[in-house]
Scaffold this motif. Structure first.
Motif, PDB file in Angstrom:
ATOM      1  N   UNK A 264       0.839  -1.212   0.000  1.00  0.00           N
ATOM      2  CA  UNK A 264       0.000   0.000   0.000  1.00  0.00           C
ATOM      3  C   UNK A 264       0.871   1.258   0.000  1.00  0.00           C
ATOM      4  N   UNK A 265       1.966   1.207   0.718  1.00  0.00           N
ATOM      5  CA  UNK A 265       2.867   2.354   0.878  1.00  0.00           C
ATOM      6  C   UNK A 265       4.213   2.031   0.224  1.00  0.00           C
ATOM      7  N   UNK A 266       4.431   2.500  -0.988  1.00  0.00           N
ATOM      8  CA  UNK A 266       5.622   2.101  -1.750  1.00  0.00           C
ATOM      9  C   UNK A 266       6.960   2.548  -1.155  1.00  0.00           C
ATOM     10  N   UNK A 267       6.963   3.550  -0.288  1.00  0.00           N
ATOM     11  CA  UNK A 267       8.219   4.024   0.295  1.00  0.00           C
ATOM     12  C   UNK A 267       8.429   3.535   1.729  1.00  0.00           C
ATOM     13  N   UNK A 268       7.496   2.780   2.262  1.00  0.00           N
ATOM     14  CA  UNK A 268       7.572   2.364   3.667  1.00  0.00           C
ATOM     15  C   UNK A 268       8.786   1.498   3.962  1.00  0.00           C
ATOM     16  N   UNK A 269       9.101   0.572   3.076  1.00  0.00           N
ATOM     17  CA  UNK A 269      10.228  -0.326   3.325  1.00  0.00           C
ATOM     18  C   UNK A 269      11.559   0.421   3.259  1.00  0.00           C
TER      19      UNK A 269
ATOM     20  N   UNK B 291      15.911  10.214  12.984  1.00  0.00           N
ATOM     21  CA  UNK B 291      15.414   9.847  11.658  1.00  0.00           C
ATOM     22  C   UNK B 291      13.935   9.465  11.742  1.00  0.00           C
ATOM     23  N   UNK B 292      13.560   8.719  12.750  1.00  0.00           N
ATOM     24  CA  UNK B 292      12.154   8.348  12.994  1.00  0.00           C
ATOM     25  C   UNK B 292      11.270   9.582  12.961  1.00  0.00           C
ATOM     26  N   UNK B 293      11.647  10.592  13.715  1.00  0.00           N
ATOM     27  CA  UNK B 293      10.831  11.801  13.801  1.00  0.00           C
ATOM     28  C   UNK B 293      10.774  12.534  12.460  1.00  0.00           C
ATOM     29  N   UNK B 294      11.897  12.596  11.752  1.00  0.00           N
ATOM     30  CA  UNK B 294      11.917  13.233  10.428  1.00  0.00           C
ATOM     31  C   UNK B 294      11.028  12.487   9.433  1.00  0.00           C
ATOM     32  N   UNK B 295      11.104  11.186   9.430  1.00  0.00           N
ATOM     33  CA  UNK B 295      10.322  10.401   8.486  1.00  0.00           C
ATOM     34  C   UNK B 295       8.827  10.584   8.706  1.00  0.00           C
ATOM     35  N   UNK B 296       8.402  10.614   9.939  1.00  0.00           N
ATOM     36  CA  UNK B 296       6.982  10.842  10.192  1.00  0.00           C
ATOM     37  C   UNK B 296       6.582  12.284   9.890  1.00  0.00           C
ATOM     38  N   UNK B 297       7.438  13.222  10.187  1.00  0.00           N
ATOM     39  CA  UNK B 297       7.118  14.626   9.922  1.00  0.00           C
ATOM     40  C   UNK B 297       7.049  14.929   8.427  1.00  0.00           C
ATOM     41  N   UNK B 298       7.794  14.163   7.642  1.00  0.00           N
ATOM     42  CA  UNK B 298       7.869  14.424   6.197  1.00  0.00           C
ATOM     43  C   UNK B 298       7.467  13.195   5.395  1.00  0.00           C
TER      44      UNK B 298
ATOM     45  N   UNK C  97       9.440  10.614   0.938  1.00  0.00           N
ATOM     46  CA  UNK C  97      10.242   9.481   1.399  1.00  0.00           C
ATOM     47  C   UNK C  97      11.050   8.811   0.289  1.00  0.00           C
ATOM     48  N   UNK C  98      11.124   9.435  -0.862  1.00  0.00           N
ATOM     49  CA  UNK C  98      11.957   8.888  -1.940  1.00  0.00           C
ATOM     50  C   UNK C  98      13.426   8.977  -1.525  1.00  0.00           C
ATOM     51  N   UNK C  99      14.265   8.207  -2.191  1.00  0.00           N
ATOM     52  CA  UNK C  99      15.688   8.145  -1.833  1.00  0.00           C
ATOM     53  C   UNK C  99      16.352   9.512  -1.755  1.00  0.00           C
ATOM     54  N   UNK C 100      16.036  10.421  -2.679  1.00  0.00           N
ATOM     55  CA  UNK C 100      16.690  11.731  -2.655  1.00  0.00           C
ATOM     56  C   UNK C 100      16.374  12.484  -1.360  1.00  0.00           C
ATOM     57  N   UNK C 101      15.177  12.286  -0.838  1.00  0.00           N
ATOM     58  CA  UNK C 101      14.817  12.934   0.431  1.00  0.00           C
ATOM     59  C   UNK C 101      15.488  12.228   1.613  1.00  0.00           C
ATOM     60  N   UNK C 102      15.511  10.900   1.589  1.00  0.00           N
ATOM     61  CA  UNK C 102      16.172  10.154   2.661  1.00  0.00           C
ATOM     62  C   UNK C 102      17.644  10.545   2.748  1.00  0.00           C
ATOM     63  N   UNK C 103      18.254  10.719   1.605  1.00  0.00           N
ATOM     64  CA  UNK C 103      19.655  11.151   1.547  1.00  0.00           C
ATOM     65  C   UNK C 103      19.814  12.518   2.221  1.00  0.00           C
ATOM     66  N   UNK C 104      18.934  13.452   1.886  1.00  0.00           N
ATOM     67  CA  UNK C 104      19.048  14.800   2.474  1.00  0.00           C
ATOM     68  C   UNK C 104      18.753  14.779   3.976  1.00  0.00           C
TER      69      UNK C 104
ATOM     70  N   UNK D 132      22.725   5.297   4.422  1.00  0.00           N
ATOM     71  CA  UNK D 132      21.294   5.373   4.663  1.00  0.00           C
ATOM     72  C   UNK D 132      20.508   5.039   3.395  1.00  0.00           C
ATOM     73  N   UNK D 133      21.028   5.445   2.258  1.00  0.00           N
ATOM     74  CA  UNK D 133      20.359   5.203   0.984  1.00  0.00           C
ATOM     75  C   UNK D 133      21.285   4.374   0.118  1.00  0.00           C
TER      76      UNK D 133
END
Length: 116
Positions: free
Chosen positions: A60-65, A83-90, A94-101, A113-114
């Motif tokens: 259902x959520x393609x970026x969750x994994x 990172x937990x807090x950032x991921x939920x806030x944003x 959640x695409x790789x380019x955002x995870x990298x930043x 991380x990516x």
């Protein structure tokens, strides 16, 4: 080496109440519950320990994994909760380019991380 079942936890190790949260970083309900659970543990006067477990619903959520893997990689660099807090806030980014930043903003090795 066995995995510590409480490795991602907030609150004292000897708290009499342990709340285990299973969450998906792309789930809007999980994002709403996260700060409430954090506050519950923080204001419990040492009575509650909050333990986080990944439950990515990737069909259902393609970026969750990849978000869960990024959080684990951040955890290996002692930044899981940040990172937990950032991921939920944003969670809409959640695409790789955002995870990298996000990793760069936390001062950790973004290439760990990516990627593979």
């Amino acid at each position: 080496m066995p995995i510590d079942p409480f490795r991602h936890s907030r609150g004292p190790a000897d708290a009499p109440i342990v709340v285990v949260e299973y969450a998906d970083f792309q789930c809007p309900y999980c994002a709403r519950a996260a700060p409430v659970l954090h506050e519950f543990a923080e204001t419990s006067e040492g009575q509650v320990r909050l333990v986080f477990r990944h439950f990515p619903v990737f069909d259902i959520h393609p970026y969750a994994l990849t978000a869960a893997l990024a959080a684990e990689a951040a955890g290996l660099q002692h930044r899981f909760w940040e990172m937990h807090d950032l991921l939920f806030a944003r969670q809409d980014r959640l695409a790789d380019k955002f995870l990298h930043s996000y990793a760069v903003s936390l001062g950790i090795d973004a290439d760990r991380v990516v990627g593979d």
